[in-house]
Design a protein around this motif. Structure first.
Motif, PDB file in Angstrom:
ATOM      1  N   LEU A 218       0.828  -1.206   0.000  1.00 45.02           N
ATOM      2  CA  LEU A 218       0.000   0.000   0.000  1.00 45.02           C
ATOM      3  C   LEU A 218       0.863   1.257   0.000  1.00 45.02           C
ATOM      4  N   TRP A 219       0.337   2.312  -0.589  1.00 47.07           N
ATOM      5  CA  TRP A 219       0.946   3.635  -0.477  1.00 47.07           C
ATOM      6  C   TRP A 219       0.454   4.279   0.824  1.00 47.07           C
ATOM      7  N   LEU A 220       1.155   5.321   1.249  1.00 46.88           N
ATOM      8  CA  LEU A 220       0.744   6.037   2.463  1.00 46.88           C
ATOM      9  C   LEU A 220      -0.681   6.570   2.302  1.00 46.88           C
ATOM     10  N   SER A 221      -1.007   7.084   1.123  1.00 42.83           N
ATOM     11  CA  SER A 221      -2.356   7.600   0.890  1.00 42.83           C
ATOM     12  C   SER A 221      -3.402   6.492   1.029  1.00 42.83           C
ATOM     13  N   ASN A 222      -3.040   5.261   0.648  1.00 46.19           N
ATOM     14  CA  ASN A 222      -3.954   4.130   0.800  1.00 46.19           C
ATOM     15  C   ASN A 222      -4.264   3.876   2.274  1.00 46.19           C
ATOM     16  N   VAL A 223      -3.244   4.011   3.104  1.00 43.40           N
ATOM     17  CA  VAL A 223      -3.414   3.761   4.539  1.00 43.40           C
ATOM     18  C   VAL A 223      -4.388   4.782   5.135  1.00 43.40           C
ATOM     19  N   TYR A 224      -4.210   6.055   4.799  1.00 45.65           N
ATOM     20  CA  TYR A 224      -5.133   7.072   5.300  1.00 45.65           C
ATOM     21  C   TYR A 224      -6.550   6.830   4.773  1.00 45.65           C
ATOM     22  N   MET A 225      -6.653   6.336   3.547  1.00 45.85           N
ATOM     23  CA  MET A 225      -7.969   6.035   2.987  1.00 45.85           C
ATOM     24  C   MET A 225      -8.629   4.892   3.760  1.00 45.85           C
ATOM     25  N   LEU A 226      -7.847   3.857   4.119  1.00 43.81           N
ATOM     26  CA  LEU A 226      -8.390   2.744   4.906  1.00 43.81           C
ATOM     27  C   LEU A 226      -8.881   3.235   6.259  1.00 43.81           C
ATOM     28  N   LEU A 227      -8.097   4.123   6.861  1.00 45.32           N
ATOM     29  CA  LEU A 227      -8.462   4.642   8.185  1.00 45.32           C
ATOM     30  C   LEU A 227      -9.707   5.528   8.137  1.00 45.32           C
ATOM     31  N   ASN A 228     -10.125   5.891   6.914  1.00 54.76           N
ATOM     32  CA  ASN A 228     -11.315   6.727   6.755  1.00 54.76           C
ATOM     33  C   ASN A 228     -12.473   5.949   6.114  1.00 54.76           C
ATOM     34  N   THR A 229     -12.348   4.616   6.079  1.00 56.21           N
ATOM     35  CA  THR A 229     -13.356   3.783   5.427  1.00 56.21           C
ATOM     36  C   THR A 229     -14.401   3.307   6.437  1.00 56.21           C
ATOM     37  N   THR A 230     -15.582   3.895   6.366  1.00 52.16           N
ATOM     38  CA  THR A 230     -16.660   3.561   7.308  1.00 52.16           C
ATOM     39  C   THR A 230     -17.210   2.146   7.079  1.00 52.16           C
ATOM     40  N   PHE A 231     -16.958   1.596   5.901  1.00 49.31           N
ATOM     41  CA  PHE A 231     -17.448   0.250   5.558  1.00 49.31           C
ATOM     42  C   PHE A 231     -16.996  -0.769   6.601  1.00 49.31           C
ATOM     43  N   TYR A 232     -15.831  -0.508   7.204  1.00 52.68           N
ATOM     44  CA  TYR A 232     -15.269  -1.475   8.161  1.00 52.68           C
ATOM     45  C   TYR A 232     -16.123  -1.623   9.418  1.00 52.68           C
ATOM     46  N   TYR A 233     -16.924  -0.599   9.756  1.00 52.10           N
ATOM     47  CA  TYR A 233     -17.798  -0.760  10.930  1.00 52.10           C
ATOM     48  C   TYR A 233     -19.255  -1.002  10.520  1.00 52.10           C
ATOM     49  N   GLY A 234     -19.522  -1.100   9.201  1.00 53.37           N
ATOM     50  CA  GLY A 234     -20.840  -1.552   8.775  1.00 53.37           C
ATOM     51  C   GLY A 234     -21.699  -0.570   8.024  1.00 53.37           C
ATOM     52  N   GLU A 235     -21.226   0.659   7.803  1.00 55.12           N
ATOM     53  CA  GLU A 235     -22.013   1.634   7.061  1.00 55.12           C
ATOM     54  C   GLU A 235     -21.205   2.130   5.868  1.00 55.12           C
ATOM     55  N   PHE A 236     -21.896   2.543   4.823  1.00 57.81           N
ATOM     56  CA  PHE A 236     -21.173   3.056   3.661  1.00 57.81           C
ATOM     57  C   PHE A 236     -21.989   4.107   2.926  1.00 57.81           C
ATOM     58  N   GLN A 237     -21.264   4.941   2.205  1.00 55.42           N
ATOM     59  CA  GLN A 237     -21.857   6.008   1.407  1.00 55.42           C
ATOM     60  C   GLN A 237     -21.652   5.657  -0.067  1.00 55.42           C
ATOM     61  N   TYR A 238     -22.723   5.727  -0.856  1.00 54.34           N
ATOM     62  CA  TYR A 238     -22.572   5.401  -2.275  1.00 54.34           C
ATOM     63  C   TYR A 238     -23.554   6.232  -3.101  1.00 54.34           C
ATOM     64  N   PRO A 239     -23.042   6.895  -4.171  1.00 55.24           N
ATOM     65  CA  PRO A 239     -21.626   7.037  -4.535  1.00 55.24           C
ATOM     66  C   PRO A 239     -20.872   7.861  -3.481  1.00 55.24           C
ATOM     67  N   ALA A 240     -19.554   7.858  -3.590  1.00 55.65           N
ATOM     68  CA  ALA A 240     -18.730   8.587  -2.634  1.00 55.65           C
ATOM     69  C   ALA A 240     -19.115  10.063  -2.619  1.00 55.65           C
ATOM     70  N   LYS A 241     -19.195  10.637  -1.433  1.00 55.56           N
ATOM     71  CA  LYS A 241     -19.501  12.058  -1.219  1.00 55.56           C
ATOM     72  C   LYS A 241     -20.896  12.452  -1.703  1.00 55.56           C
TER      73      LYS A 241
END
Length: 289
Positions: A218-241
């Motif tokens: 992963l790139w550093l930007s990928n890591v920050y993106m993972l840390l901002n991914t709400t999908f991991y706790y069960g909710e998601f936004q679609y499309p993004a933003k």
């Protein structure tokens, strides 16, 4: 009467919307047989692998129009009207050239169009039908994606830490990646409770050999993106933003509390970095006075 000089134009889009369309080679073979049977003179064959959704975006089509305008051809041979156009702009160009008698005839496998009001009207109807099909496909795709989201299904490739289910009865379902999900959970815990910054988490992932599903680090930007991914706790936004939030039916990797705690630490880290920024060229120059 001026002799008809035909350009045989064959097109097939590489996009999914034309998977069922006849191949370019098949179109050419069929239309050359028509030409032989009807005694048609084919001056040149033009082939194009390009979508006809957008106006004047096809290089070979544009080249054919330019050749028609300078008189290299005065007729078109093509498998069907939708090979020429699936948008209003290109259709308008073709009809205008018929009006101007630059194009004397358009011949398809089963029809003929000339500068005749009824034939031009039929050509416009068939071209508009192709445009309608394009528009409806776009609407239907969006409707289908929205319906899946409302069912709690993720309508895209699975985020890192999950896998797309290969079970045909579980279309759009994602399952836990047994190799990556535990490491992602540890990463959140280290940021939330052990004082790891995003950069330190990035270095730690490299140390443990963490890679994406494609086997790439992963790139550093990928890591920050993972840390901002709400999908991991069960909710998601679609499309993004978009502001459209959905509750997923997938198994969460972390709790919402852990996500929020990690997010708070990442935000604090970014605020501190912003406050401590210095101008990069300090002391290289000074005022002449």
């Amino acid at each position: 009467q001026e002799a008809l000089r035909y350009c045989l134009y064959a097109r097939k889009s590489t996009e999914s919307d034309e998977k069922q369309a006849m191949s370019i080679d098949s179109q050419i073979k069929e239309m050359l047989q028509v030409a032989q049977r009807e005694g048609i003179t084919v001056t040149e064959v033009k082939r194009e692998s390009h979508s006809a959704k957008a106006t004047l975006q096809r290089p070979v089509f544009n080249e054919m129009i330019a050749d028609l305008r300078v008189g290299k051809f005065n007729a078109i041979l093509t498998w069907a009207p939708d090979r020429l156009s699936r948008n209003a702009g290109d259709l308008g160009v073709i009809v205008d050239l018929l009006d101007q008698k630059v194009i004397h005839e358009i011949r398809t496998y089963s029809q003929k169009f000339t500068n005749n009001p009824n034939e031009k009207f039929l050509l416009m109807i068939l071209g508009a039908q192709g445009k309608l099909e394009n528009d409806q496909k776009g609407v239907n795709v969006k409707r289908g994606l929205r319906a899946r989201c409302e069912m709690g299904l993720w309508p895209a490739p699975a985020p890192t830490g999950y896998l797309n289910s290969k079970n045909v009865d579980e279309k759009c379902r994602v399952i836990i990646d047994p190799h990556r999900a535990p490491i992602i959970k540890q990463m959140f815990e280290k940021v939330a409770y052990e004082g790891y910054s995003g950069r330190r988490a990035y270095r730690w992932l490299k140390e443990v050999g963490f890679t994406s599903i494609n086997g790439k680090p992963l790139w550093l930007s990928n890591v920050y993106m993972l840390l901002n991914t709400t999908f991991y706790y069960g909710e998601f936004q679609y499309p993004a933003k978009s502001g459209n939030w959905y509750k997923g039916i997938h198994t969460p990797i972390i709790t919402k509390e852990l996500f929020m705690e990690a997010k708070k630490k990442v935000q604090l880290e970014q605020d501190l970095r912003y406050d401590n920024k210095e101008f990069a060229f300090t002391k290289l120059m000074k005022c002449g006075k």
